[in-house]
Design an enzyme around this catalytic site. Sequence first.
Site, PDB file in Angstrom:
ATOM      1  N   TRP A 194       0.814  -1.227   0.000  1.00  0.00           N
ATOM      2  CA  TRP A 194       0.000   0.000   0.000  1.00  0.00           C
ATOM      3  C   TRP A 194       0.846   1.275   0.000  1.00  0.00           C
ATOM      4  O   TRP A 194       1.806   1.394   0.773  1.00  0.00           O
ATOM      5  CB  TRP A 194      -0.878   0.010   1.248  1.00  0.00           C
ATOM      6  CG  TRP A 194      -1.598   1.301   1.477  1.00  0.00           C
ATOM      7  CD1 TRP A 194      -1.127   2.380   2.181  1.00  0.00           C
ATOM      8  CD2 TRP A 194      -2.891   1.673   1.003  1.00  0.00           C
ATOM      9  NE1 TRP A 194      -2.066   3.393   2.175  1.00  0.00           N
ATOM     10  CE2 TRP A 194      -3.163   2.980   1.448  1.00  0.00           C
ATOM     11  CE3 TRP A 194      -3.862   1.012   0.229  1.00  0.00           C
ATOM     12  CZ2 TRP A 194      -4.357   3.648   1.170  1.00  0.00           C
ATOM     13  CZ3 TRP A 194      -5.051   1.671  -0.047  1.00  0.00           C
ATOM     14  CH2 TRP A 194      -5.278   2.972   0.423  1.00  0.00           C
ATOM     15  N   ASP A 218      -0.233   9.058   0.664  1.00  0.00           N
ATOM     16  CA  ASP A 218       0.309  10.404   0.410  1.00  0.00           C
ATOM     17  C   ASP A 218       1.825  10.480   0.200  1.00  0.00           C
ATOM     18  O   ASP A 218       2.587   9.811   0.904  1.00  0.00           O
ATOM     19  CB  ASP A 218       0.030  11.329   1.602  1.00  0.00           C
ATOM     20  CG  ASP A 218      -1.357  11.209   2.152  1.00  0.00           C
ATOM     21  OD1 ASP A 218      -2.184  10.530   1.549  1.00  0.00           O
ATOM     22  OD2 ASP A 218      -1.616  11.806   3.215  1.00  0.00           O
ATOM     23  N   GLN A 230       3.490   7.465   2.485  1.00  0.00           N
ATOM     24  CA  GLN A 230       2.721   6.654   3.414  1.00  0.00           C
ATOM     25  C   GLN A 230       2.697   5.219   2.878  1.00  0.00           C
ATOM     26  O   GLN A 230       2.282   4.981   1.735  1.00  0.00           O
ATOM     27  CB  GLN A 230       1.292   7.216   3.524  1.00  0.00           C
ATOM     28  CG  GLN A 230       1.225   8.604   4.133  1.00  0.00           C
ATOM     29  CD  GLN A 230       1.323   8.582   5.636  1.00  0.00           C
ATOM     30  OE1 GLN A 230       0.360   8.284   6.323  1.00  0.00           O
ATOM     31  NE2 GLN A 230       2.501   8.871   6.166  1.00  0.00           N
ATOM     32  N   SER A 233       1.077  11.541   7.785  1.00  0.00           N
ATOM     33  CA  SER A 233       1.730  12.459   6.847  1.00  0.00           C
ATOM     34  C   SER A 233       2.471  13.615   7.504  1.00  0.00           C
ATOM     35  O   SER A 233       2.137  14.052   8.605  1.00  0.00           O
ATOM     36  CB  SER A 233       0.703  12.997   5.857  1.00  0.00           C
ATOM     37  OG  SER A 233       0.428  11.987   4.919  1.00  0.00           O
ATOM     38  N   ARG A 252      -4.452  17.061  11.911  1.00  0.00           N
ATOM     39  CA  ARG A 252      -3.233  16.352  11.497  1.00  0.00           C
ATOM     40  C   ARG A 252      -2.613  16.985  10.250  1.00  0.00           C
ATOM     41  O   ARG A 252      -3.249  17.805   9.596  1.00  0.00           O
ATOM     42  CB  ARG A 252      -3.536  14.877  11.179  1.00  0.00           C
ATOM     43  CG  ARG A 252      -4.550  14.689  10.079  1.00  0.00           C
ATOM     44  CD  ARG A 252      -4.723  13.225   9.692  1.00  0.00           C
ATOM     45  NE  ARG A 252      -5.924  13.036   8.909  1.00  0.00           N
ATOM     46  CZ  ARG A 252      -7.119  12.773   9.427  1.00  0.00           C
ATOM     47  NH1 ARG A 252      -7.277  12.653  10.743  1.00  0.00           N
ATOM     48  NH2 ARG A 252      -8.168  12.626   8.643  1.00  0.00           N
ATOM     49  N   ASP A 253      -1.427  16.528   9.922  1.00  0.00           N
ATOM     50  CA  ASP A 253      -0.669  16.864   8.699  1.00  0.00           C
ATOM     51  C   ASP A 253      -0.048  18.260   8.807  1.00  0.00           C
ATOM     52  O   ASP A 253      -0.620  19.148   9.428  1.00  0.00           O
ATOM     53  CB  ASP A 253      -1.532  16.736   7.428  1.00  0.00           C
ATOM     54  CG  ASP A 253      -2.225  15.378   7.328  1.00  0.00           C
ATOM     55  OD1 ASP A 253      -1.716  14.422   7.933  1.00  0.00           O
ATOM     56  OD2 ASP A 253      -3.274  15.298   6.657  1.00  0.00           O
ATOM     57  N   GLU A 285      -7.191  18.039   4.984  1.00  0.00           N
ATOM     58  CA  GLU A 285      -6.000  17.226   5.204  1.00  0.00           C
ATOM     59  C   GLU A 285      -4.839  17.848   4.422  1.00  0.00           C
ATOM     60  O   GLU A 285      -5.028  18.581   3.456  1.00  0.00           O
ATOM     61  CB  GLU A 285      -6.236  15.796   4.716  1.00  0.00           C
ATOM     62  CG  GLU A 285      -7.361  15.074   5.462  1.00  0.00           C
ATOM     63  CD  GLU A 285      -7.432  13.585   5.130  1.00  0.00           C
ATOM     64  OE1 GLU A 285      -7.306  12.787   6.055  1.00  0.00           O
ATOM     65  OE2 GLU A 285      -7.618  13.234   3.950  1.00  0.00           O
TER      66      GLU A 285
HETATM   67  C1  FRU Z   1      -4.543  11.759   3.604  1.00  0.00           C
HETATM   68  C2  FRU Z   1      -4.337  11.180   4.994  1.00  0.00           C
HETATM   69  C3  FRU Z   1      -3.670  12.167   5.921  1.00  0.00           C
HETATM   70  C4  FRU Z   1      -3.050  11.280   6.950  1.00  0.00           C
HETATM   71  C5  FRU Z   1      -2.615  10.105   6.126  1.00  0.00           C
HETATM   72  C6  FRU Z   1      -2.710   8.786   6.838  1.00  0.00           C
HETATM   73  O1  FRU Z   1      -4.696  10.783   2.637  1.00  0.00           O
HETATM   74  O2  FRU Z   1      -5.576  10.740   5.520  1.00  0.00           O
HETATM   75  O3  FRU Z   1      -4.563  13.116   6.469  1.00  0.00           O
HETATM   76  O4  FRU Z   1      -1.976  11.890   7.623  1.00  0.00           O
HETATM   77  O5  FRU Z   1      -3.450  10.073   4.985  1.00  0.00           O
HETATM   78  O6  FRU Z   1      -2.170   7.770   6.065  1.00  0.00           O
END
Ligand code: FRU
Length: 482
Positions: free
Chosen positions: A31, A34, A50, A95, A153-154, A214
């Site tokens: 898999w 991001d 990711q 991320s 997040r992020d 995000e």
């Molecule tokens: C976006 C997201 C981010 C998060 C990450 C988790 O695709 O959902 O907000 O940090 O993927 O894998």
Amino acid sequence: MPVHPTTVALPTAAPDPRHRPRYHFLPPANWLNDPNGLIHWNGEYHLFYQYNPAGPFHALIHWGHAVSADLVHWRHLPLALAPEPGGPDELGCWSGCAVDHDGVPTLVYSGNSAVGQRACVATSADGMQTWQKFAGNPVIAAPPPGLDLVEYRDHTIWQEDAVWYQLIGSGIRGAGGAALLYRSADLYAWEYVGPLCVGDARTTAPVWTGSMWECPDFFELGGQHVLAVSVWDAGQLYYPVAFVGDYARHAFTPARLGKLDYGSSFYAPQTFRDASGRRVMFGWMREQRDEAAQRAAGWSGAMSLPRILALGAAGVLEQRPAPELEQLRGRHIHAQAVGVAETNALLAGVSSDTIEIMLELAPGDAAEVGALMLRSPDGAEQTRLSYHCAERRLALDTTRASLSGSAHGGVDSGPLELAAGEPLRLRIFVDRSIVEVFANERACVSGRAYPTRESSAGLELFASGGSATVVALDAWELGAIW
Ligand code: FRU
């Protein structure tokens, strides 16, 4: 140039020659979502992403890592970050971004744990071969008090004078998506400043921006500033949008808003500035086939092509494929100043699912013009890119892209205004299951196609309701990046 360990053996999936991209980046198996931590460092491009080493599904996310000298050919490096049992990222290293902190490569990412996502820091002392997490993680222990937030997040980070600034993606309940601004002298102690930008979830024009944002990204471009975010709502991922506006004294005034891609595949993009000053963007190309098909393939997700951003007239955001991609060009055909039928006679010999098509079409009095890609000789399978002249819309139709029930096609479209006499200029990249389209440098639409027939590799142009002229067509077979 730094020396990295030679090619790393990441788990390998069964070969999937029909749908697995050949010139879009992806790990050997499993898999990917991001892009993270994009940075041009000591003459090399670093791409983190990711990644789930345990399978082609989203779980216990690590940071994958690859390096490139030319933005096109990549080499896999050891995983950069792994969740740590008992730590603030025990449920995943989500991320984040990379910065050069006085010569120290520094990652700021979202550690996922039972309390949600929190900002964590990791650094490298050996030229990005290994990473050490800061013992005091998380560096921001909780979201700002007094705000009723939808997710949090992020990260994106920049420096102004001697101060670091950071945005964290979020949403304010009852209002809309939000980019929360922080500042720090050292990247470790952060002070909350306030929201840099808040959306309105009830507004749908020009584009709906959901209840949460995000992956915020914020950067200067052509004298203005761009805030790019990915629209999230009630657990669903929608599309990335960009606000273009003015930034001064830590206040951002957006003037324009649009989608970065009209398709349903491109999401969570991140940009970086390279040594030559270019603003380069990668995004995650999501799958559009069901989970069982992804598990059977052994892989899921790929990166978009590297896209170069620029600001055009009237603050219009422009995207172009990185010119470095031209080195992949192989066998070539060319047509000039002829009708659609003559061009199709030439294209009858084309059979390729790894191809770049550069097409300049004068729509004339036609109502709709476009191209059919990944087409079976009987047309039962085809991916249809079209421009609707009266509605001034660019559309990608994948409803017939696959005869398999596990793939979910649809029609995605968005506005493209052509000035009087301006031809439609398309750059179309077909890479097995990926179709990535740039139109007149200012509209993109990307999607996924999973043809079932060996013969679904044809290319044909069409014009309906009138006659169009092919000002120029060039098509190249593209080579692999590995
Ligand atoms: C976006 C997201 C981010 C998060 C990450 C988790 O695709 O959902 O907000 O940090 O993927 O894998």
